[in-house]
Design a protein around this motif. Sequence first.
Motif, PDB file in Angstrom:
ATOM      1  N   SER A 116       0.833  -1.190   0.000  1.00 26.89           N
ATOM      2  CA  SER A 116       0.000   0.000   0.000  1.00 26.89           C
ATOM      3  C   SER A 116       0.873   1.247   0.000  1.00 26.89           C
ATOM      4  O   SER A 116       1.840   1.352   0.735  1.00 26.89           O
ATOM      5  CB  SER A 116      -0.916   0.008   1.228  1.00 26.89           C
ATOM      6  OG  SER A 116      -1.822  -1.063   1.181  1.00 26.89           O
ATOM      7  N   GLY A 117       0.479   2.213  -0.848  1.00 25.34           N
ATOM      8  CA  GLY A 117       1.173   3.479  -0.882  1.00 25.34           C
ATOM      9  C   GLY A 117       2.316   3.544  -1.873  1.00 25.34           C
ATOM     10  O   GLY A 117       2.915   4.591  -2.036  1.00 25.34           O
ATOM     11  N   GLU A 118       2.671   2.439  -2.529  1.00 35.32           N
ATOM     12  CA  GLU A 118       3.754   2.444  -3.482  1.00 35.32           C
ATOM     13  C   GLU A 118       3.210   2.816  -4.852  1.00 35.32           C
ATOM     14  O   GLU A 118       2.341   2.154  -5.394  1.00 35.32           O
ATOM     15  CB  GLU A 118       4.431   1.075  -3.523  1.00 35.32           C
ATOM     16  CG  GLU A 118       5.094   0.721  -2.201  1.00 35.32           C
ATOM     17  CD  GLU A 118       5.836  -0.598  -2.259  1.00 35.32           C
ATOM     18  OE1 GLU A 118       5.813  -1.246  -3.325  1.00 35.32           O
ATOM     19  OE2 GLU A 118       6.440  -0.967  -1.252  1.00 35.32           O
ATOM     20  N   SER A 119       3.731   3.878  -5.429  1.00 41.15           N
ATOM     21  CA  SER A 119       3.198   4.412  -6.670  1.00 41.15           C
ATOM     22  C   SER A 119       3.837   3.752  -7.878  1.00 41.15           C
ATOM     23  O   SER A 119       5.050   3.699  -8.003  1.00 41.15           O
ATOM     24  CB  SER A 119       3.432   5.926  -6.726  1.00 41.15           C
ATOM     25  OG  SER A 119       2.759   6.561  -5.669  1.00 41.15           O
ATOM     26  N   LEU A 120       2.997   3.277  -8.772  1.00 38.05           N
ATOM     27  CA  LEU A 120       3.448   2.680 -10.019  1.00 38.05           C
ATOM     28  C   LEU A 120       3.038   3.571 -11.184  1.00 38.05           C
ATOM     29  O   LEU A 120       2.080   4.328 -11.099  1.00 38.05           O
ATOM     30  CB  LEU A 120       2.822   1.299 -10.218  1.00 38.05           C
ATOM     31  CG  LEU A 120       3.030   0.261  -9.126  1.00 38.05           C
ATOM     32  CD1 LEU A 120       2.389  -1.053  -9.544  1.00 38.05           C
ATOM     33  CD2 LEU A 120       4.495   0.065  -8.827  1.00 38.05           C
ATOM     34  N   PHE A 121       3.757   3.465 -12.286  1.00 40.75           N
ATOM     35  CA  PHE A 121       3.327   4.122 -13.507  1.00 40.75           C
ATOM     36  C   PHE A 121       2.223   3.312 -14.157  1.00 40.75           C
ATOM     37  O   PHE A 121       2.359   2.102 -14.352  1.00 40.75           O
ATOM     38  CB  PHE A 121       4.496   4.252 -14.483  1.00 40.75           C
ATOM     39  CG  PHE A 121       5.545   5.242 -14.067  1.00 40.75           C
ATOM     40  CD1 PHE A 121       5.250   6.588 -13.992  1.00 40.75           C
ATOM     41  CD2 PHE A 121       6.819   4.817 -13.755  1.00 40.75           C
ATOM     42  CE1 PHE A 121       6.219   7.504 -13.605  1.00 40.75           C
ATOM     43  CE2 PHE A 121       7.801   5.724 -13.379  1.00 40.75           C
ATOM     44  CZ  PHE A 121       7.497   7.076 -13.303  1.00 40.75           C
ATOM     45  N   THR A 122       1.131   3.963 -14.493  1.00 41.07           N
ATOM     46  CA  THR A 122       0.086   3.312 -15.280  1.00 41.07           C
ATOM     47  C   THR A 122       0.201   3.685 -16.738  1.00 41.07           C
ATOM     48  O   THR A 122      -0.408   3.040 -17.596  1.00 41.07           O
ATOM     49  CB  THR A 122      -1.312   3.689 -14.761  1.00 41.07           C
ATOM     50  OG1 THR A 122      -1.454   5.106 -14.736  1.00 41.07           O
ATOM     51  CG2 THR A 122      -1.531   3.137 -13.359  1.00 41.07           C
ATOM     52  N   ASN A 123       0.939   4.747 -17.042  1.00 31.11           N
ATOM     53  CA  ASN A 123       1.166   5.134 -18.429  1.00 31.11           C
ATOM     54  C   ASN A 123       2.415   6.007 -18.500  1.00 31.11           C
ATOM     55  O   ASN A 123       2.608   6.866 -17.647  1.00 31.11           O
ATOM     56  CB  ASN A 123      -0.037   5.895 -18.973  1.00 31.11           C
ATOM     57  CG  ASN A 123       0.136   6.277 -20.436  1.00 31.11           C
ATOM     58  OD1 ASN A 123       0.671   7.340 -20.739  1.00 31.11           O
ATOM     59  ND2 ASN A 123      -0.309   5.421 -21.331  1.00 31.11           N
TER      60      ASN A 123
END
Length: 233
Positions: free
Chosen positions: A72-79
């Motif tokens: 939770s809280g870890e940001s991923l690139f979606t684009n």
Amino acid sequence: MVSMKKAGFPNVIGCVDGTHVRIQAPEDDEPSFVNRKGFHSVNVQGICDQNCKYLMGLSFKAAFRPSSSVNSGESLFTNVSANWPGSCHDAHVFKTSVGIHLQDQYTSIEQGVVLGDSGYPCRPFLLTPFRQPREQREHNFNRAHITTRCTIERTFGIWKQRFRLLKTGIRMRPDRACKFILACAILHNIAMMLKEPIIDNDDIPEEQPMIQPYMGQQDGRGIRNHYATNFFS
């Protein structure tokens, strides 16, 4: 969806921004790669969320799928779009890339919104801050918007710290540099899913409230006023 814990901004499916990755001066079309700060770069657009898998294509139907494999809280690139030279404006990059897909897919406010800064046009699916807020609800909207939108800035920071060449500069031709940038974005998401250490981990997503149906004019300013009235008054 992006966490409401800090800002209380509802129904957010992602945050968008651009970042410049320095490259060596190319032999062809060199002036186009000089950005507003005076160095040669590729203008990289990123959209991130906290619990999503990396997708090159983005649509309301398929792009935003929660992933249980990420903390939770870890940001991923979606684009990620790394196809434009540094002189291109962020709004142009958005319009000619993911904006086309969002425009085609958008039908109602219940599908969610992307948050962008004032460099982007305000659209039903892309909300920007009020340029000259007058009422308290508009100030509240802007405060929550900025707090939520910083997720993409933090993601860029983690990404560039993990791959130092993104900060110091890539000594490749633009076409090869763009492929290298996209590879780094994919590897960033893999590192996140494998729970590699990151700078901090304090953004805990929480359940978001139901968004009220919107029956007004389907334009960016109408949607933005609807948010300001219902959530930030």
